[in-house]
Write an enzyme that holds these catalytic residues in place. Structure first.
Site, mmCIF file in Angstrom:
data_model
loop_
_atom_site.group_PDB
_atom_site.id
_atom_site.type_symbol
_atom_site.label_atom_id
_atom_site.label_comp_id
_atom_site.label_asym_id
_atom_site.label_seq_id
_atom_site.Cartn_x
_atom_site.Cartn_y
_atom_site.Cartn_z
ATOM 1 N N GLY A 159 0.795 -1.226 0.000
ATOM 2 C CA GLY A 159 0.000 0.000 0.000
ATOM 3 C C GLY A 159 0.824 1.271 0.000
ATOM 4 O O GLY A 159 0.391 2.293 -0.540
ATOM 5 N N TYR B 3 17.868 -10.598 -0.349
ATOM 6 C CA TYR B 3 17.376 -11.117 0.934
ATOM 7 C C TYR B 3 16.263 -12.107 0.618
ATOM 8 O O TYR B 3 15.401 -11.831 -0.217
ATOM 9 C CB TYR B 3 16.900 -10.009 1.891
ATOM 10 C CG TYR B 3 15.785 -9.132 1.379
ATOM 11 C CD1 TYR B 3 14.448 -9.420 1.677
ATOM 12 C CD2 TYR B 3 16.047 -8.010 0.604
ATOM 13 C CE1 TYR B 3 13.418 -8.620 1.210
ATOM 14 C CE2 TYR B 3 15.020 -7.201 0.131
ATOM 15 C CZ TYR B 3 13.717 -7.511 0.436
ATOM 16 O OH TYR B 3 12.698 -6.716 -0.026
ATOM 17 N N ARG C 242 4.073 -12.168 0.679
ATOM 18 C CA ARG C 242 4.479 -13.353 1.454
ATOM 19 C C ARG C 242 3.293 -14.302 1.565
ATOM 20 O O ARG C 242 3.335 -15.251 2.330
ATOM 21 C CB ARG C 242 4.907 -12.961 2.887
ATOM 22 C CG ARG C 242 5.963 -11.894 2.992
ATOM 23 C CD ARG C 242 7.336 -12.337 2.513
ATOM 24 N NE ARG C 242 8.298 -11.271 2.764
ATOM 25 C CZ ARG C 242 8.484 -10.209 1.984
ATOM 26 N NH1 ARG C 242 7.781 -10.078 0.869
ATOM 27 N NH2 ARG C 242 9.369 -9.283 2.300
ATOM 28 N N GLU D 208 11.873 -2.629 -8.404
ATOM 29 C CA GLU D 208 11.926 -1.585 -7.379
ATOM 30 C C GLU D 208 12.210 -0.296 -8.135
ATOM 31 O O GLU D 208 13.297 -0.109 -8.681
ATOM 32 C CB GLU D 208 13.059 -1.880 -6.378
ATOM 33 C CG GLU D 208 12.920 -3.231 -5.670
ATOM 34 C CD GLU D 208 11.839 -3.247 -4.588
ATOM 35 O OE1 GLU D 208 11.338 -2.168 -4.213
ATOM 36 O OE2 GLU D 208 11.490 -4.352 -4.129
HETATM 37 ZN ZN LIG Z 1 7.098 -3.703 -2.047
#
Ligand SMILES: [Zn+2]
Ligand SMILES: *[C@@H]1O[C@H](CO)[C@@H](O)[C@H](O)[C@H]1NC(C)=O
Ligand SMILES: *[C@@H]1O[C@H](CO)[C@@H](O)[C@H](O)[C@H]1NC(C)=O
Ligand SMILES: *[C@@H]1O[C@H](CO)[C@@H](O)[C@H](O)[C@H]1NC(C)=O
Ligand SMILES: *[C@@H]1O[C@H](CO)[C@@H](O)[C@H](O)[C@H]1NC(C)=O
Length: 400
Positions: free
Chosen positions: A103, A266, A164, A288
């Protein structure tokens, strides 16, 4: 008399109009074009959904709006489909961009609306827009998490991180690849959409860095370590297709070439890209697009991502291996399974047309492509090179 007073009225009207002209400048300013409107700032959910509906009707010859589910709070989960035959099943690949699953990372909302406006305004005169609209079915989902956006939450309204929440195929954790039934409605909607038609490739949009991240996101051990898929060469190529055209990614000092394997950065489990790769064979990467979350100016985002977005969609769907499998004589489409080299990824032909699309990095060294038609107990292998032109390799197979 009537004549004179008519003249007076006309003069009066002209004077009023002139007065309006001199002191009411804003009245005569051209209204924002749709492209300027989506770049002027961030829409709230009401404005976003209204714009998508208005766009679908304004650009109806190449656009169609679909609701694929509802958020926890009942907001519609909307997807725009762009194609020269929207809503029709065709022998063409499907591709999707998904934004705002977190969000607090809204950049992709305006960016995907801008891409839609640009395609509507540029088709068919711009060659890139034409290749996209004529060559594929492009799906755009500006927000997967409308509730999180409104509440300024990274997670959805139930405090679940949607990236996730997919069945975790890498560590498995007893869940496997199929839905557990405990997924959030936003996750379920997206999973069902990926299962509803063959998606060749995809990308999802985030903020917090400048990088194109490719599978796997998880490692069986749980440690931070490079965990390549059997299609590592192709994934690296696809991530570079995006990053090499993006000014901030290409010049990244943190990530060489602006790309990273997810688990090497990660590890995460239950992410969307691992799930689509292993369950539906969809090659998906995670983008990203801005370092400080929620601060990207829509115009800058568009300037930086226009070429990466259009080229990634084209190369991932049409730049690899594609073709069809048909029966000799009748040319009836056959249900076939296509595998490449040692990769476990299975690409299936469509029932209706017998066509298939398989992302592959360009290579002068041939790939060994295996085509199997289980119903006929028929298998054959082919050596195929993929050209560096972006036009892809064509493999049309006729089965005796
Ligand atoms: Zn994100
Ligand atoms: C959403 O944005 C529109 C247009 O800017 C505005 O009129 C409306 O009040 C906003 N709605 C909410 C719930 O903030
Ligand atoms: C990387 O930065 C240099 C110097 O600012 C610039 O000339 C170059 O175009 C950038 N790379 C890309 C792919 O935009
Ligand atoms: C399928 O083909 C293989 C190789 O030609 C053959 O050995 C096998 O018996 C066939 N299986 C069936 C079910 O026909
Ligand atoms: C593919 O090329 C390799 C190396 O040249 C050769 O050994 C193999 O027989 C070829 N396979 C097919 C199916 O053409």
């Amino acid at each position: 008399m009537g004549h004179t007073s008519g003249c007076a009225l006309l003069l009066c009207a002209l004077l009023l109009a002139c007065a309006g002209l001199s002191d009411g400048r804003q009245l005569y300013q051209a209204p924002l074009t749709p492209l300027q409107k989506v770049q002027a700032g961030y829409f709230n959910n009401t404005a976003l959904f209204a714009h998508m509906r208005e766009f679908a009707s304004r650009c109806s010859s190449i656009a169609r709006l679909t609701q694929i589910g509802k958020s926890v709070k009942g907001e519609p989960l909307l997807v725009l489909e762009l194609s020269n035959k929207p809503g029709q099943e065709e022998a063409k690949p499907n591709f999707i961009y998904i934004a705002n699953m977190h969000g607090t990372e809204p950049g992709g909302r305006q960016l995907l609306l801008t891409l839609a406006e640009w395609l509507c305004a540029s088709y068919p005169k711009d060659a890139t827009a034409q290749r996209i609209i004529d060559g594929m079915h492009l799906y755009l989902m500006p927000t997967m998490n409308p509730d999180g956006y409104t509440e300024d939450l990274y997670e959805n309204i139930n405090f679940v991180n949607l990236n996730r929440d997919f069945p975790d195929p890498v560590q498995r954790k007893g869940k496997g690849l199929t839905a557990s039934g405990k997924e959030q409605p936003e996750t379920t909607a997206v999973m069902n959409f990926f299962l509803s038609r063959p998606f060749t490739a995809a990308a999802n949009m985030h903020e917090g860095a400048f990088v194109a991240n490719y599978p796997y996101d998880g490692t069986p051990s749980g440690n931070t370590a490079y965990n390549p898929t059997p299609d590592d060469g192709t994934f690296r190529f696809l991530a570079r297709t995006y990053a090499s055209r993006h000014v901030m990614m290409a010049n990244s000092t943190e990530f060489p070439g602006g790309i990273t394997n997810g688990a090497a950065w990660y590890p995460i489990y239950g992410g969307m890209q691992d799930w689509t790769y292993l369950s539906t064979g969809t090659f998906q990467i995670t983008l990203e697009l801005w370092d400080i979350k929620g601060t990207a100016p829509p115009r800058t985002l568009w300037a930086q991502n226009r070429a990466p977005m259009t080229q990634y969609a084209l190369w991932s769907t049409l730049g690899g291996l594609r073709g069809s499998v048909r029966r000799r004589g009748t040319l009836a489409p056959l249900e076939a399974r296509i595998t490449v080299g040692a990769s476990s990824t299975v690409t299936r032909t469509t029932k209706r047309f017998g066509d298939f699309y398989r992302p592959l990095a360009p290579s002068n060294t041939p790939y060994l492509v295996r085509v199997a038609v289980p119903a006929l107990n028929w298998t054959q292998s082919f050596n195929v090179t993929v050209p560096y032109t972006g036009r892809g390799a064509l493999l049309n197979v006729i089965v005796p």
